[in-house]
Scaffold this active site. Structure first.
Site, PDB file in Angstrom:
ATOM      1  N   ALA A  65      -8.584  20.927 -13.793  1.00 30.09           N
ATOM      2  CA  ALA A  65      -7.862  20.618 -15.029  1.00 30.09           C
ATOM      3  C   ALA A  65      -6.556  21.415 -15.093  1.00 30.09           C
ATOM      4  CB  ALA A  65      -8.727  20.935 -16.231  1.00 30.09           C
ATOM      5  N   TYR A 124      -4.856  22.463 -12.496  1.00 34.33           N
ATOM      6  CA  TYR A 124      -3.965  21.861 -11.508  1.00 34.33           C
ATOM      7  C   TYR A 124      -3.308  20.619 -12.119  1.00 34.33           C
ATOM      8  CZ  TYR A 124      -2.434  19.659  -7.181  1.00 34.33           C
ATOM      9  OH  TYR A 124      -1.661  19.077  -6.212  1.00 34.33           O
ATOM     10  N   SER A 157       2.410  -9.146   7.687  1.00 33.78           N
ATOM     11  CA  SER A 157       2.681  -9.618   6.330  1.00 33.78           C
ATOM     12  C   SER A 157       2.900 -11.126   6.405  1.00 33.78           C
ATOM     13  CB  SER A 157       3.841  -8.874   5.699  1.00 33.78           C
ATOM     14  OG  SER A 157       4.997  -9.133   6.423  1.00 33.78           O
ATOM     15  N   GLU A 185      -6.380 -19.419  -1.282  1.00 31.82           N
ATOM     16  CA  GLU A 185      -6.939 -18.231  -1.948  1.00 31.82           C
ATOM     17  C   GLU A 185      -5.915 -17.705  -2.935  1.00 31.82           C
ATOM     18  OE1 GLU A 185      -7.689 -15.288   1.066  1.00 31.82           O
ATOM     19  OE2 GLU A 185      -8.686 -16.762   2.338  1.00 31.82           O
ATOM     20  N   ARG A 231      -1.824   0.017   4.267  1.00 32.19           N
ATOM     21  CA  ARG A 231      -1.122  -0.773   5.264  1.00 32.19           C
ATOM     22  C   ARG A 231      -0.017   0.038   5.947  1.00 32.19           C
ATOM     23  NH1 ARG A 231       3.393  -3.922   5.573  1.00 32.19           N
ATOM     24  NH2 ARG A 231       3.154  -5.761   6.892  1.00 32.19           N
ATOM     25  N   GLU A 281      -7.351  -6.191  -0.701  1.00 32.84           N
ATOM     26  CA  GLU A 281      -6.390  -5.671  -1.671  1.00 32.84           C
ATOM     27  C   GLU A 281      -7.107  -4.800  -2.702  1.00 32.84           C
ATOM     28  OE1 GLU A 281      -3.551  -6.958  -0.666  1.00 32.84           O
ATOM     29  OE2 GLU A 281      -2.106  -6.759  -2.302  1.00 32.84           O
ATOM     30  N   LYS A 295       4.579 -17.999  -3.814  1.00 30.56           N
ATOM     31  CA  LYS A 295       4.741 -17.076  -4.947  1.00 30.56           C
ATOM     32  C   LYS A 295       5.172 -17.812  -6.199  1.00 30.56           C
ATOM     33  CE  LYS A 295       5.307 -12.666  -2.896  1.00 30.56           C
ATOM     34  NZ  LYS A 295       6.179 -11.522  -2.803  1.00 30.56           N
ATOM     35  N   CYS A 346      11.210  11.012 -39.807  1.00 30.15           N
ATOM     36  CA  CYS A 346      10.088  10.090 -39.673  1.00 30.15           C
ATOM     37  C   CYS A 346      10.287   8.914 -40.631  1.00 30.15           C
ATOM     38  CB  CYS A 346       8.781  10.811 -39.986  1.00 30.15           C
ATOM     39  SG  CYS A 346       7.386   9.681 -40.131  1.00 30.15           S
ATOM     40  N   CYS A 358       7.384   9.287 -43.534  1.00 33.45           N
ATOM     41  CA  CYS A 358       7.313  10.387 -44.506  1.00 33.45           C
ATOM     42  C   CYS A 358       8.659  11.057 -44.753  1.00 33.45           C
ATOM     43  CB  CYS A 358       6.291  11.423 -44.052  1.00 33.45           C
ATOM     44  SG  CYS A 358       6.844  12.393 -42.646  1.00 33.45           S
TER      45      CYS A 358
HETATM   46  S1  IVH Z   1      -3.872 -12.561   4.107  1.00 37.33           S
HETATM   47  C1  IVH Z   1      -2.030 -12.091   8.190  1.00 37.33           C
HETATM   48  N1  IVH Z   1      -4.858 -13.094   1.723  1.00 37.33           N
HETATM   49  O1  IVH Z   1      -0.188 -10.309   0.265  1.00 37.33           O
HETATM   50  C2  IVH Z   1      -2.617 -12.329   6.846  1.00 37.33           C
HETATM   51  N2  IVH Z   1      -3.102 -11.517   1.890  1.00 37.33           N
HETATM   52  O2  IVH Z   1       2.540 -10.998   0.956  1.00 37.33           O
HETATM   53  C3  IVH Z   1      -2.664 -11.124   6.040  1.00 37.33           C
HETATM   54  N3  IVH Z   1      -2.475 -10.489  -0.238  1.00 37.33           N
HETATM   55  O3  IVH Z   1       0.104  -8.031   2.910  1.00 37.33           O
HETATM   56  C4  IVH Z   1      -2.774 -11.282   4.615  1.00 37.33           C
HETATM   57  N4  IVH Z   1      -3.954 -11.534  -1.483  1.00 37.33           N
HETATM   58  O4  IVH Z   1      -1.408  -7.409   0.920  1.00 37.33           O
HETATM   59  C5  IVH Z   1      -3.946 -12.392   2.432  1.00 37.33           C
HETATM   60  N5  IVH Z   1      -5.858 -13.604  -0.305  1.00 37.33           N
HETATM   61  C6  IVH Z   1      -4.956 -12.917   0.399  1.00 37.33           C
HETATM   62  C7  IVH Z   1      -4.095 -11.991  -0.200  1.00 37.33           C
HETATM   63  C8  IVH Z   1      -3.162 -11.310   0.578  1.00 37.33           C
HETATM   64  C9  IVH Z   1      -2.984 -10.651  -1.465  1.00 37.33           C
HETATM   65  C10 IVH Z   1      -1.361  -9.583   0.076  1.00 37.33           C
HETATM   66  C11 IVH Z   1      -1.543  -8.754   1.310  1.00 37.33           C
HETATM   67  C12 IVH Z   1      -0.392  -9.114   2.198  1.00 37.33           C
HETATM   68  C13 IVH Z   1       0.596  -9.636   1.215  1.00 37.33           C
HETATM   69  C14 IVH Z   1       1.590 -10.559   1.877  1.00 37.33           C
END
Ligand code: IVH
Length: 685
Positions: free
Chosen positions: A40, A42, A88, A118, A141, A188, A329, A423, A426
């Site tokens: 605490a 720290y 990525s 997904e 990562r 994640e 996205k 304030c 008050c």
């Molecule tokens: S697959 C080679 N699946 O998004 C495939 N990534 O923009 C590797 N992410 O670095 C990633 N949800 O951190 C995958 N259902 C999902 C994901 C996911 C989030 C993130 C992940 C990745 C980043 C890429």
């Protein structure tokens, strides 16, 4: 004990001093394994530095220990090489870009393959290695090839099993689940929306800088050097890919892989679909574009993957991305609206928070009418003015935030907002404490604070008075029947019954509840009083150690910080509260009303005012013999030891102390006189 240092020092010198102290204690703890202060304490040092840097951003240096907390490079976490790099993903921002990706895949494979959709979880990617079914390593990562070892932190995440085992659902239908000898899975770590909101609310209350969104909060929390803090942040996780599977029955496709992970009790997001053509992907995108706002976690898009691993292999990868997956996205949801006013709210602890009011606007599924501007610095940085057109976003889909002012639309003559010097409720002067971002109304009888204090006092975790909701408190305040928490105990059925929406029965019930609360005990009372820094847990620790309000009120800093987990900052908060005459007057009123101000030893499972404390005696005490001092400590639940170590609560030194005193000083252990001991034992000063 940690020295909190003179608060009046110039901020640059204090920041440098704090950095030195924090680094020294981190080294003692992590490298030399001999901590000299409690967690605490720290934490208190770190919090002071965060607040100081928040108030003086020019003092922030890249090597400040707070930067570890914030999530920028942290040289100090061990690095881990990823044998299989974490790739990525290529991004698509429009349905057309996504369709173009599907076309390329179809051309390369010569047919349309099944695709998995997904949700894209907005957090921080991690790689977990299970050896023999046991979580052996967890890493971030990093740059994809080298990450940071965050094993202790990840171990605190309840969603991530430490041991793999057949999931309950699977066990019911088959006994054949095989756990692979080695499994490397990726996924994640994220901050659930609710926990994020709670974390920021607590930080706001404590005058700490807020996290901008759950993703930052997750990154900051996972990469803390101190896993104990990670543990308090309610992180969670979803896993979405298998990087290595050494064992029987390796899955042959992404969809099979996800079900397999679920089958061995790993957390996998249930919202996924296997589709056969681009139309299926677009339909999935459409469904989740709005529905994602109802999820308890943050998603910023959809990841589409070619399902069969054999197809993935054929498609291969470019220098940067796999060709078999793409991230779609969603555009950030932003709305523009007009600021119709800026009001200042006063919280229970007196913190003034500016709030911008808007022309109502639909944003991410809800109508937004107002947004807190957090504090006056945030407000000054964004320079939001009444009449401004502003862009509003939902940070983490939870809290609406003004992201920017559309300056080109600023009406002529719009005036910069100035935080009031008094304030708004008050009229008393407001103050900003050294090292704190927050501006507070320090008038303890401020009515805004009174309402908030009353609400807190009667709340379930405090005095637990049922039947006194927010509206009724406001009503009673408005009727002049309440002024402070003690005045609750002067209420009568005759006063309440005639009020609107009351009546005999609910008046009698409320009075009975108020009466019952008199016996709630010291811990609830302390929490209910809303002393700064004293949350529920601290209140319990204090009640257990001091057993009575008198003993607590008489305790000095040494006695307070000798309670494990109570640092100098909390101790100062408590001392400051007891030093204020209005608070003392309030205690007298409560006492006169018959409120119990003790904690029975029986109700504190562990008992004893010095419970958990380890003391060392050295030299000749003025009044007690060594035996008498030992007996006094032991009968209060403490222990007496012959040697000083970092675990010693305090060395009690009399005349002609021996080398134990030097050792205590070198380890930073508290040194008490016999008077300090008396105070800790609850003897009146
Ligand atoms: S697959 C080679 N699946 O998004 C495939 N990534 O923009 C590797 N992410 O670095 C990633 N949800 O951190 C995958 N259902 C999902 C994901 C996911 C989030 C993130 C992940 C990745 C980043 C890429």
């Amino acid at each position: 004990m940690a020295k909190s240092g003179p608060k009046a020092k110039d901020p640059a010198a204090r920041a440098a001093e704090l950095r030195d102290e924090i680094e020294r204690h981190a080294r003692l703890y992590y490298v030399e394994d001999r901590p000299a202060i409690t967690d605490a304490e720290y934490d208190a040092l770190l919090r002071e530095l965060i607040a100081l840097e928040g108030a003086h951003p020019e003092l922030l240096t890249p090597d400040s220990p707070t930067q570890r907390v914030g999530g920028t490079p942290m040289g100090d976490l061990p690095s881990v090489r990823h044998e299989i790099p974490l790739l990525s993903l290529e991004n698509a921002y429009t349905p057309e870009e996504l369709a173009a990706w599907v076309t390329r895949v179809v051309e390369r494979l010569g047919r349309t393959p099944p695709l998995v959709c997904e949700l894209k979880i907005d957090g921080l990617s991690v790689s977990l290695v299970y050896e023999g079914g046991v979580l052996a390593r967890a890493a971030t990562r990093g740059d994809g090839t080298t990450g940071e070892d965050v094993t202790p932190n990840v171990r605190t995440i309840h969603a991530i099993p430490l041991n793999l085992r057949a999931a309950d659902a699977v066990r019911k239908i088959s006994s054949k689940v095989k756990i692979p000898a080695v499994l490397e899975v990726r996924g994640e770590v994220y901050f659930p929306k609710k926990s994020f909101a709670a974390l920021n609310a607590a930080r706001e209350e404590a005058g700490l800088p807020l996290f901008a969104n759950p993703r930052n909060a997750a990154a900051g929390s996972l990469r803390l050097l101190d896993a104990r803090i990670t543990a308090q942040r309610k992180l969670s996780a979803f896993l979405y890919s298998i990087a290595r599977w050494e064992g029987e029955r390796a899955p042959a496709s992404q969809s099979e892989g996800l079900s397999t992970l679920e089958g061995i009790s790993l957390p996998v997001n249930p919202h996924r679909a296997v589709v056969s053509a681009v139309d299926g992907v677009l339909a999935f995108l459409d469904v989740w574009r709005t529905k994602r706002h109802d999820l308890p976690f943050e998603t910023d898009g959809v990841v589409v993957k070619v399902d069969a691993l054999a197809d993935q292999k054929r498609l291969g990868q470019t220098a940067k991305f796999p060709r078999w997956a793409i991230a779609y996205k969603y555009p950030p949801e932003e709305a523009t609206t007009t600021v119709t006013g800026i009001v200042v709210q006063v919280g229970r602890t007196g913190v003034l928070t500016p709030v911008a009011e808007f022309t109502p606007v639909l944003l991410a599924g809800t109508v937004v009418r107002r947004a807190t501007l957090h504090n006056h610095e945030d407000l000054a940085r964004k320079d939001v003015r009444v009449g401004d057109a502003v862009a509003v976003e939902k940070a983490g889909d939870v809290i609406p935030q003004v992201t920017r002012v559309l300056l080109e639309k600023r009406p002529r003559g719009a005036q910069p907002f100035a935080m009031p010097a008094r304030c708004p409720v008050c009229g008393e002067k407001v103050a900003r404490q050294e090292g704190e971002v927050a501006v507070r109304c320090v008038n303890p009888s401020c009515p805004a604070q009174a309402a908030e204090r009353l609400r807190h006092f009667v709340s379930r975790r405090a005095m637990d008075v049922e039947g006194l909701g927010d509206e009724r408190i406001d009503q009673l305040l408005g009727a002049g029947l309440l002024e402070d928490v003690a005045s609750l105990y002067a209420l009568t059925v005759e006063q309440l019954a005639p009020l609107e929406r009351w009546g005999e029965k609910s008046a009698a019930n409320a009075i009975a509840e108020i009466e019952r609360s008199k016996d709630a005990g010291l811990a609830r009372l302390l929490f209910g009083l809303g002393i700064r820094q004293v949350g529920e847990k601290t209140a319990k620790l204090l009640a257990r150690r001091f057993l009575s309000m008198e003993a607590l009120g008489a305790a000095d800093e040494n006695a307070l910080t000798s309670v494990s987990e109570i640092g100098p900052e909390t101790a100062h908060g408590i001392l400051d509260w007891f030093a204020r005459p209005p608070n003392r007057a309030l205690l007298s009123k409560l006492r006169a009303a018959g409120i119990r101000m003790t904690e029975s030893a029986a109700s504190s499972a562990t008992g004893g005012i010095l419970f958990g404390g380890v003391f060392v005696l050295t030299g000749t005490l003025p009044r007690r013999s060594r035996e008498e001092a030992t007996a006094a400590i032991e009968s209060a639940g403490g222990k007496v030891s012959g040697s000083v170590s970092k675990k010693t609560t305090a060395v009690i030194a009399g005349e002609e102390p021996g080398s134990k005193l030097d050792k205590a000083k070198s380890l930073g252990v508290a040194v008490w006189t016999e008077d300090d001991l008396d105070r800790a034992l609850g003897a009146p000063a």
